[in-house]
Design an enzyme around this catalytic site. Structure first.
Site, PDB file in Angstrom:
ATOM      1  N   LYS A   1       0.833  -1.219   0.000  1.00  0.00           N
ATOM      2  CA  LYS A   1       0.000   0.000   0.000  1.00  0.00           C
ATOM      3  C   LYS A   1       0.860   1.258   0.000  1.00  0.00           C
ATOM      4  O   LYS A   1       0.750   2.107   0.894  1.00  0.00           O
ATOM      5  CB  LYS A   1      -0.948   0.017   1.192  1.00  0.00           C
ATOM      6  CG  LYS A   1      -1.932  -1.139   1.224  1.00  0.00           C
ATOM      7  CD  LYS A   1      -2.956  -0.961   2.323  1.00  0.00           C
ATOM      8  CE  LYS A   1      -3.954  -2.081   2.386  1.00  0.00           C
ATOM      9  NZ  LYS A   1      -3.407  -3.338   2.919  1.00  0.00           N
ATOM     10  N   PHE A   2       1.682   1.407  -1.024  1.00  0.00           N
ATOM     11  CA  PHE A   2       2.493   2.622  -1.159  1.00  0.00           C
ATOM     12  C   PHE A   2       1.564   3.836  -1.192  1.00  0.00           C
ATOM     13  O   PHE A   2       0.454   3.761  -1.730  1.00  0.00           O
ATOM     14  CB  PHE A   2       3.306   2.570  -2.451  1.00  0.00           C
ATOM     15  CG  PHE A   2       4.398   1.540  -2.438  1.00  0.00           C
ATOM     16  CD1 PHE A   2       5.581   1.771  -1.754  1.00  0.00           C
ATOM     17  CD2 PHE A   2       4.233   0.336  -3.110  1.00  0.00           C
ATOM     18  CE1 PHE A   2       6.592   0.817  -1.745  1.00  0.00           C
ATOM     19  CE2 PHE A   2       5.239  -0.625  -3.104  1.00  0.00           C
ATOM     20  CZ  PHE A   2       6.423  -0.385  -2.423  1.00  0.00           C
TER      21      PHE A   2
ATOM     22  N   GLY B   1       6.089  10.116  -6.068  1.00  0.00           N
ATOM     23  CA  GLY B   1       6.791   9.213  -6.983  1.00  0.00           C
ATOM     24  C   GLY B   1       8.220   8.905  -6.598  1.00  0.00           C
ATOM     25  O   GLY B   1       8.637   7.746  -6.538  1.00  0.00           O
TER      26      GLY B   1
ATOM     27  N   THR C   1       9.792   9.086  -3.768  1.00  0.00           N
ATOM     28  CA  THR C   1       9.938   8.326  -2.518  1.00  0.00           C
ATOM     29  C   THR C   1       9.523   6.871  -2.698  1.00  0.00           C
ATOM     30  O   THR C   1      10.217   5.953  -2.240  1.00  0.00           O
ATOM     31  CB  THR C   1       9.113   9.003  -1.393  1.00  0.00           C
ATOM     32  OG1 THR C   1       9.581  10.339  -1.250  1.00  0.00           O
ATOM     33  CG2 THR C   1       9.256   8.266  -0.078  1.00  0.00           C
TER      34      THR C   1
END
Ligand code: 5IU
Length: 262
Positions: A93-94, A98, A100
């Site tokens: 669940k990023f 972008g 990071t």
């Protein structure tokens, strides 16, 4: 409409290599069951994966809850994936910008991109999150799911948010191959998304902490999802994980057969 096509028919239409192989695997193994293994030791995770392995198409991990994580766990997990013919989905669940998420996906302790066939992301940050993850995942032939909805009570992922998420998936469909969703959405020409639904249980409706469990038949047949994700229904206290996995595999597959033959 793709809900009435078989997994195998849909695999032939897919351009993403992981999605293609995954749909083939489901048909070959007669399984649309993903088991979610939220356990905190290497030994428990490997033991469960070995027990449920014969019945699943996908093992869903939360690798950051494992106390004694090391790369040996990854090696052993990928060996089990080979032995039993399943894929691995790290439910990471990023949710950051972008640049990071690119680092979180490729580097650090877990190096998720190096072993997880599939991972997922929230659309909260906007399109850049897909661009960042895609930069890392696409060259490795990985696939990603977007969290379009959640199973928990009071979720904010709904309405316009969900619709926008689907639009973004269409834009990057070479890498975004599907959704975590509670139902199949209205399709446009060319859509071939894989829908996965958590919050599935045969015996109980709620865990008292917001989780809401639905029957596999409702999820696959009535709501048109493709994969049931089951955690505690399989490995909860007092359960025999292999026997339960078999039971969920059969329930999920029967519902799928009913769907494609109706
Ligand atoms: N999970 C959910 N709901 C969601 C999403 C993920 O339950 O909307 I996104 C995860 C959490 C857990 C698994 O890892 O799916 C479900 O486990 P249980 O079947 O034990 O509730």
């Amino acid at each position: 409409m793709s809900a009435s096509k078989t997994y195998l028919e849909r695999s032939k239409l897919h351009a993403n290599p992981t999605a293609k192989a995954f749909l083939e695997l489901m048909e070959r193994k007669k399984s649309n069951l993903s088991v979610a293994v939220d356990v905190t030791s290497k030994a428990a995770l490997l033991d469960l994966a070995d027990k449920v392995g014969p019945y699943i198409c996908l093992l869903k991990t939360h690798i950051d809850v494992v106390d004694d994580f090391d790369m040996d766990l990854v090696e052993k997990l990928t060996a089990l994936a080979k032995k039993h013919d399943f894929m691995i989905f790290e439910d990471r669940k990023f949710a950051d910008i972008g640049n990071t998420v690119k680092l979180q996906y490729s580097s650090g302790v877990y190096k998720i991109a190096s072993w997880a066939d599939i991972t997922n992301a929230h659309m909260v940050p906007g399109e850049g999150i897909i661009q960042g993850l895609r930069e890392v995942g696409k060259p490795l032939n990985r696939a990603m799911l977007l969290l379009a909805e959640m199973s928990s009570a009071g979720t904010l992922a709904k309405g316009d948010y969900t619709e926008h998420t689907v639009e973004m998936a269409r834009k990057y469909s070479d890498f975004v191959v599907g959704f975590i969703a509670m139902q199949r959405y209205a399709e446009k020409e060319g859509d071939n998304f894989i829908y996965m639904t958590p919050g599935v249980g045969l015996d109980q409706k709620s865990d008292g902490m917001g989780q809401q469990w639905k029957h596999p038949r409702e999820v696959i047949l009535d709501r048109g999802s493709d994969v049931i994700i089951v955690g505690r229904g399989v490995y909860g206290a007092g359960r025999d994980p292999a026997a339960e996995a078999k039971r969920y595999q059969e329930a999920g597959w029967d519902a799928y057969l009913e769907r494609v033959h109706q």
